[in-house]
Write an enzyme that holds these catalytic residues in place. Sequence first.
Site, PDB file in Angstrom:
ATOM      1  N   HIS A  72      -3.923   3.903   0.976  1.00  0.00           N
ATOM      2  CA  HIS A  72      -3.225   5.196   0.889  1.00  0.00           C
ATOM      3  C   HIS A  72      -3.086   5.855   2.269  1.00  0.00           C
ATOM      4  O   HIS A  72      -3.171   7.081   2.397  1.00  0.00           O
ATOM      5  CB  HIS A  72      -3.971   6.149  -0.045  1.00  0.00           C
ATOM      6  CG  HIS A  72      -3.963   5.742  -1.485  1.00  0.00           C
ATOM      7  ND1 HIS A  72      -2.884   5.146  -2.092  1.00  0.00           N
ATOM      8  CD2 HIS A  72      -4.930   5.852  -2.438  1.00  0.00           C
ATOM      9  CE1 HIS A  72      -3.172   4.901  -3.370  1.00  0.00           C
ATOM     10  NE2 HIS A  72      -4.401   5.301  -3.600  1.00  0.00           N
ATOM     11  N   THR A  96       5.448   4.784  -4.891  1.00  0.00           N
ATOM     12  CA  THR A  96       6.191   4.618  -3.643  1.00  0.00           C
ATOM     13  C   THR A  96       7.324   3.620  -3.842  1.00  0.00           C
ATOM     14  O   THR A  96       7.155   2.598  -4.506  1.00  0.00           O
ATOM     15  CB  THR A  96       5.262   4.125  -2.520  1.00  0.00           C
ATOM     16  OG1 THR A  96       4.188   5.044  -2.357  1.00  0.00           O
ATOM     17  CG2 THR A  96       6.009   3.987  -1.207  1.00  0.00           C
ATOM     18  N   LEU A 154       2.723  -1.645  -1.882  1.00  0.00           N
ATOM     19  CA  LEU A 154       3.074  -0.234  -1.959  1.00  0.00           C
ATOM     20  C   LEU A 154       2.421   0.368  -3.197  1.00  0.00           C
ATOM     21  O   LEU A 154       2.224  -0.312  -4.201  1.00  0.00           O
ATOM     22  CB  LEU A 154       4.596  -0.042  -2.058  1.00  0.00           C
ATOM     23  CG  LEU A 154       5.432  -0.358  -0.817  1.00  0.00           C
ATOM     24  CD1 LEU A 154       6.911  -0.173  -1.133  1.00  0.00           C
ATOM     25  CD2 LEU A 154       5.037   0.509   0.367  1.00  0.00           C
ATOM     26  N   ASP A 155       2.102   1.670  -3.128  1.00  0.00           N
ATOM     27  CA  ASP A 155       1.531   2.362  -4.277  1.00  0.00           C
ATOM     28  C   ASP A 155       2.546   2.430  -5.410  1.00  0.00           C
ATOM     29  O   ASP A 155       3.756   2.310  -5.198  1.00  0.00           O
ATOM     30  CB  ASP A 155       1.108   3.785  -3.891  1.00  0.00           C
ATOM     31  CG  ASP A 155      -0.023   3.796  -2.876  1.00  0.00           C
ATOM     32  OD1 ASP A 155      -0.737   2.782  -2.773  1.00  0.00           O
ATOM     33  OD2 ASP A 155      -0.186   4.819  -2.179  1.00  0.00           O
ATOM     34  N   VAL A 156       2.051   2.670  -6.607  1.00  0.00           N
ATOM     35  CA  VAL A 156       2.904   2.687  -7.790  1.00  0.00           C
ATOM     36  C   VAL A 156       3.996   3.751  -7.698  1.00  0.00           C
ATOM     37  O   VAL A 156       5.105   3.566  -8.228  1.00  0.00           O
ATOM     38  CB  VAL A 156       2.048   2.881  -9.062  1.00  0.00           C
ATOM     39  CG1 VAL A 156       1.397   4.260  -9.071  1.00  0.00           C
ATOM     40  CG2 VAL A 156       2.866   2.654 -10.326  1.00  0.00           C
TER      41      VAL A 156
END
Length: 229
Positions: free
Chosen positions: A183, A104, A100-102
Site C-alpha cells: 500500500h 486500484t 495492484l490493490d483491489v
Amino acid sequence: MRLDKFICQSTNLTRTLAKREIARSNVKVDGEVVRKADHKVTADMDVWFSGKSLSQRPPRYIMMHKPVDVICSTVDEEHPSVMNLIETDKREELHIAGRLDVDTTGLVLISDDGKWSHRVTSPKRACNKRYRVQLASPIAATAVADFEAGIQLRSEDKPCLPAKLEILSDQEVLLTIQEGKYHQVKRMFASQGNSVVGLHREQIGDIVLDPALELGEWRYLTDAEAKSI
C-alpha cells in the site's frame, strides 16, 4: 529446461501426462529415447513426441487494464482474479508481475517468464511505476520536496527511495516511485495528512498502458515493450 516442462510448453499435456509419456519411451531427444522427466534439454536439441518434432512456445508477455473489484491474485473468496479476464491456453502457467490493490485501476503486467517478472518487481532494478492519484484534500505546498527527499512510512526502518511528484491540480497528482511496498502510495500520502480517493497506474518502466484498452481488456506486449524491461 527439464524435458517434462519442455513437453508441457510445446503441447497440451499436463506435467503428469508428460512424465507418463516419457516413462513409456514415447519421447526422443536428438534421436535417442529418453525416459527421465528431469533430463535437461536446450534450444538446439531436437525433441520428438508421437512422431512429431516439438518447438518450444515463446514466453508470453501481457498488459491488462485492471478494473476495480478484481484482485491481482489467483485465490480470493470475495473478488475474482484478473486471471479470469484472460482467455488463453495454459493460463495456469501465467503469473502477475507487480500487483495492484483491489480498488486500484490501471496497468498490470502478466507473464510466464519468471526472470522477466523478477526484473519488473525486484527493488534492485528500480523499475519506475507512475500513478495518477486523486486526493481527498489539496496537496501540501511542501509535498514535492518531501517526496523527492524520501517519505518515511510508519513501521518502516528506512525512508522510501526518492519519488517524483508532479502536481496537476490541488487534488490530482502524478507520482513516480521505484519500489512496491505494501500500500505504498496510499501510505505515502497518509504520512502527509492526506488520503487517496482514486488510484490508477499508467506506466511501468517504459511500458505505458495502451489507451485503446478498456477496463478489463488485455493484449500481448510488442517485442519492443517486452525487451524494454
